[in-house]
Design a protein around this motif. Sequence first.
Motif, PDB file in Angstrom:
ATOM      1  N   ASP A 182     -15.250  -0.830 -15.051  1.00 32.29           N
ATOM      2  CA  ASP A 182     -14.666  -1.461 -13.871  1.00 32.29           C
ATOM      3  C   ASP A 182     -15.754  -2.106 -13.013  1.00 32.29           C
ATOM      4  O   ASP A 182     -15.606  -3.236 -12.522  1.00 32.29           O
ATOM      5  CB  ASP A 182     -13.909  -0.432 -13.035  1.00 32.29           C
ATOM      6  N   ILE A 183     -16.848  -1.378 -12.821  1.00 32.87           N
ATOM      7  CA  ILE A 183     -17.953  -1.883 -11.988  1.00 32.87           C
ATOM      8  C   ILE A 183     -18.513  -3.182 -12.554  1.00 32.87           C
ATOM      9  O   ILE A 183     -18.687  -4.170 -11.831  1.00 32.87           O
ATOM     10  CB  ILE A 183     -19.055  -0.810 -11.869  1.00 32.87           C
ATOM     11  N   GLU A 217     -11.164 -20.573 -10.327  1.00 33.95           N
ATOM     12  CA  GLU A 217      -9.811 -20.090 -10.573  1.00 33.95           C
ATOM     13  C   GLU A 217      -9.713 -18.575 -10.429  1.00 33.95           C
ATOM     14  O   GLU A 217      -8.623 -18.025 -10.338  1.00 33.95           O
ATOM     15  CB  GLU A 217      -9.359 -20.484 -11.987  1.00 33.95           C
ATOM     16  N   ASP A 218     -10.840 -17.875 -10.454  1.00 36.97           N
ATOM     17  CA  ASP A 218     -10.842 -16.420 -10.380  1.00 36.97           C
ATOM     18  C   ASP A 218     -12.063 -15.949  -9.615  1.00 36.97           C
ATOM     19  O   ASP A 218     -13.050 -15.497 -10.191  1.00 36.97           O
ATOM     20  CB  ASP A 218     -10.824 -15.820 -11.791  1.00 36.97           C
ATOM     21  N   ILE A 219     -11.999 -16.054  -8.307  1.00 39.72           N
ATOM     22  CA  ILE A 219     -13.102 -15.651  -7.450  1.00 39.72           C
ATOM     23  C   ILE A 219     -13.229 -14.132  -7.488  1.00 39.72           C
ATOM     24  O   ILE A 219     -12.238 -13.410  -7.471  1.00 39.72           O
ATOM     25  CB  ILE A 219     -12.875 -16.140  -6.001  1.00 39.72           C
ATOM     26  N   GLY A 220     -14.454 -13.637  -7.552  1.00 43.96           N
ATOM     27  CA  GLY A 220     -14.683 -12.202  -7.684  1.00 43.96           C
ATOM     28  C   GLY A 220     -14.106 -11.382  -6.548  1.00 43.96           C
ATOM     29  O   GLY A 220     -14.049 -11.822  -5.402  1.00 43.96           O
ATOM     30  N   ASP A 221     -13.649 -10.165  -6.881  1.00 40.40           N
ATOM     31  CA  ASP A 221     -13.122  -9.244  -5.879  1.00 40.40           C
ATOM     32  C   ASP A 221     -13.324  -7.818  -6.343  1.00 40.40           C
ATOM     33  O   ASP A 221     -13.836  -7.563  -7.428  1.00 40.40           O
ATOM     34  CB  ASP A 221     -11.641  -9.529  -5.594  1.00 40.40           C
ATOM     35  N   TYR A 222     -12.911  -6.882  -5.516  1.00 40.45           N
ATOM     36  CA  TYR A 222     -13.024  -5.452  -5.827  1.00 40.45           C
ATOM     37  C   TYR A 222     -11.665  -4.875  -6.219  1.00 40.45           C
ATOM     38  O   TYR A 222     -11.388  -3.702  -5.978  1.00 40.45           O
ATOM     39  CB  TYR A 222     -13.601  -4.705  -4.634  1.00 40.45           C
ATOM     40  N   LEU A 223     -10.840  -5.699  -6.812  1.00 41.30           N
ATOM     41  CA  LEU A 223      -9.533  -5.289  -7.310  1.00 41.30           C
ATOM     42  C   LEU A 223      -9.554  -5.386  -8.831  1.00 41.30           C
ATOM     43  O   LEU A 223     -10.073  -6.341  -9.384  1.00 41.30           O
ATOM     44  CB  LEU A 223      -8.433  -6.195  -6.745  1.00 41.30           C
ATOM     45  N   ILE A 224      -8.979  -4.421  -9.507  1.00 39.61           N
ATOM     46  CA  ILE A 224      -8.971  -4.401 -10.963  1.00 39.61           C
ATOM     47  C   ILE A 224      -7.571  -4.735 -11.455  1.00 39.61           C
ATOM     48  O   ILE A 224      -6.598  -4.093 -11.074  1.00 39.61           O
ATOM     49  CB  ILE A 224      -9.385  -3.015 -11.504  1.00 39.61           C
ATOM     50  N   GLY A 225      -7.462  -5.749 -12.306  1.00 37.36           N
ATOM     51  CA  GLY A 225      -6.170  -6.142 -12.851  1.00 37.36           C
ATOM     52  C   GLY A 225      -5.225  -6.716 -11.820  1.00 37.36           C
ATOM     53  O   GLY A 225      -4.010  -6.529 -11.890  1.00 37.36           O
ATOM     54  N   GLU A 226      -5.770  -7.460 -10.869  1.00 41.63           N
ATOM     55  CA  GLU A 226      -4.941  -7.971  -9.764  1.00 41.63           C
ATOM     56  C   GLU A 226      -3.958  -9.042 -10.180  1.00 41.63           C
ATOM     57  O   GLU A 226      -3.015  -9.347  -9.440  1.00 41.63           O
ATOM     58  CB  GLU A 226      -5.834  -8.480  -8.630  1.00 41.63           C
ATOM     59  N   GLU A 227      -4.141  -9.637 -11.349  1.00 42.94           N
ATOM     60  CA  GLU A 227      -3.283 -10.745 -11.757  1.00 42.94           C
ATOM     61  C   GLU A 227      -2.129 -10.330 -12.665  1.00 42.94           C
ATOM     62  O   GLU A 227      -1.214 -11.106 -12.889  1.00 42.94           O
ATOM     63  CB  GLU A 227      -4.120 -11.802 -12.490  1.00 42.94           C
ATOM     64  N   ILE A 228      -2.153  -9.144 -13.179  1.00 41.85           N
ATOM     65  CA  ILE A 228      -1.190  -8.781 -14.225  1.00 41.85           C
ATOM     66  C   ILE A 228       0.201  -8.500 -13.681  1.00 41.85           C
ATOM     67  O   ILE A 228       1.194  -8.634 -14.390  1.00 41.85           O
ATOM     68  CB  ILE A 228      -1.705  -7.565 -15.020  1.00 41.85           C
ATOM     69  N   ASP A 229       0.269  -8.056 -12.435  1.00 40.46           N
ATOM     70  CA  ASP A 229       1.545  -7.695 -11.808  1.00 40.46           C
ATOM     71  C   ASP A 229       2.302  -6.673 -12.646  1.00 40.46           C
ATOM     72  O   ASP A 229       3.517  -6.753 -12.809  1.00 40.46           O
ATOM     73  CB  ASP A 229       2.403  -8.941 -11.571  1.00 40.46           C
ATOM     74  N   ILE A 230       1.570  -5.698 -13.183  1.00 43.60           N
ATOM     75  CA  ILE A 230       2.206  -4.691 -14.021  1.00 43.60           C
ATOM     76  C   ILE A 230       3.179  -3.822 -13.234  1.00 43.60           C
ATOM     77  O   ILE A 230       4.119  -3.246 -13.783  1.00 43.60           O
ATOM     78  CB  ILE A 230       1.141  -3.808 -14.715  1.00 43.60           C
ATOM     79  N   ASN A 231       2.976  -3.740 -11.915  1.00 42.05           N
ATOM     80  CA  ASN A 231       3.872  -2.952 -11.080  1.00 42.05           C
ATOM     81  C   ASN A 231       5.076  -3.747 -10.590  1.00 42.05           C
ATOM     82  O   ASN A 231       5.973  -3.198  -9.955  1.00 42.05           O
ATOM     83  CB  ASN A 231       3.100  -2.407  -9.870  1.00 42.05           C
ATOM     84  N   GLY A 232       5.063  -5.058 -10.868  1.00 46.89           N
ATOM     85  CA  GLY A 232       6.192  -5.892 -10.475  1.00 46.89           C
ATOM     86  C   GLY A 232       6.202  -6.299  -9.018  1.00 46.89           C
ATOM     87  O   GLY A 232       7.171  -6.918  -8.555  1.00 46.89           O
ATOM     88  N   ASP A 233       5.144  -5.953  -8.288  1.00 46.20           N
ATOM     89  CA  ASP A 233       5.116  -6.292  -6.864  1.00 46.20           C
ATOM     90  C   ASP A 233       3.835  -7.011  -6.460  1.00 46.20           C
ATOM     91  O   ASP A 233       3.515  -7.133  -5.285  1.00 46.20           O
ATOM     92  CB  ASP A 233       5.280  -5.017  -6.022  1.00 46.20           C
TER      93      ASP A 233
END
Length: 539
Positions: free
Chosen positions: A381-382, A395-411
């Motif tokens: 992750d690091i 198109e994908d500026i760095g952040d401290y969120l992991i998997g922020e684009e997948i929307d696996i939680n639907g929200d």
Amino acid sequence: MTPHISRKRSMLAISTAVAAGALLAAGMTTGASAQPVASSGAPVALSSTARAGLLQDANADKAATAEKIGLGAKEKLVVRDVVKDANGTTHTRYERTYDGLPVLGGDLVVHTAKSGKVKSVTKATKATVKVASTDAKLGKSSVAKSAESTASKSKTTKADAQSPRKVIWAAEGKPVLAYETVVTGMQKDGTPSRLRVVTDAATGKKLFQKQEIENATGNSQYSGKVEIGSKKGSNGFDLTDDSRGGHSTFNLENGEGEGKIFTDDDDTWGNGKPDDAQTAGVDAAYGAQVTWDYYKGVHGREGIKGDGKGATSRVHYGDSYVNAFWDDSCFCMTYGDGEGNKKPLTSIDVAAHEMSHGVTSATGNMEYSGESGGLNEATSDIFGSSVEFNAKSPEDIGDYLIGEEIDINGDGSPLRYMDKPSKDGQSLDNWSADAGNVDVHYSSGIANHFFYLLSEGSGAKEINGVKYDSPTADGSKVEGIGRDKAEKIWFKALTSYFTTTTDYKAAREGTVKAATDLYGADSAEVKGVEAAWTGVNVK
């Protein structure tokens, strides 16, 4: 827009579609230079030739080294890796054998001064490696059947045990004679399975099990127009990047196996949409490229193993497979196409996360269970986040969120949060005595939280549009030292001080040593490391 066409490089249009509401952006950390200034303990960049020479020297001297560090007459060293610092100190990583048998948990790192004097030794076990006999009471056939049963209980289908091998198990407690059995098959989500089971050779008791196909759900974000490497092949052009160790990208055509290398007549790859099989190949090749560039440019490591050799990427694995995984046995990265085969999981942070498992395997090699497993997962992750920052993709500026684009939680929420891991509902913010019993994807939160605190500090802040609010276990305020320095400290600790059995207490010790090597014993960076670990209750 018509892509630029080149025989060696291609400007490629790739889809920028993402899940609605999922894109969260953060900018590059600013601040003072991350270059070590107080000490010359920083690792130097080693070419593959220079590294090979150091390994050859270490191999020639391994008997003398074993004697210097006090190993027994039946113990021998096997050279695995080497890191050299600017001050001439070398950190040589070894496996160990006892009476010809591999010692699992017997790995160690010998820290040697430029003069040749051994400064210290970091060992995975402090126990004396010795057993009464290397004759096993149990037969291999019964051990293999037991291992297959263990795999079946772990929901591995088509379980097939390879012939067990005798080993010394030293990773926990008193070393004992044991059998190690590898069971292959298929995990319940369609991921290949290679389960390693360690069994006491006298009693048949299971001592350890580990799933060696390391995976994590990625995202289907694309990187816009990018430049990747290709070369002239027998059928037009091959998607092979000779400038990065010969990394090649293969098409599994929604099946398994080795696949076929991507080829193209005119060196213009993909159409930016998932209906063209090449598009996922482009994303995978680009992810491998920026990961290679990060490790080489930031840490001086040429390739995952540091030997200048590229890995392999494979896309379109399985049918609607919603995952991606690194497999060290084939030195390859494999991506599924997501739900309905419409969203290939071929993003920058997925590639960097999974390939970083390969870097970990070649260096610290923390066992993928208990606290060491949490550190293994957190390392990916690091560096996944670090590569994302370093790539500077618009198109994908760095952040401290992991998997922020997948929307696996639907929200629209990410998989994991580094500033406050518990926001995902399962990850740990801080260490507790139960941390080793938590799934490694959630115990990793402790190290992820440490890395965020070390980089950015505690409290509420907004970084280029993303709001973070990082607490501490004791309510203390932590001042960040900057992500660039934090990355260097973690990499130094991974390659010089972490071992297969490193837990969170040992990780604190290793990162303090790393910061001392890089910035000096009384530096603000060392104090920052100590404060960040205290902030996650690792004391």
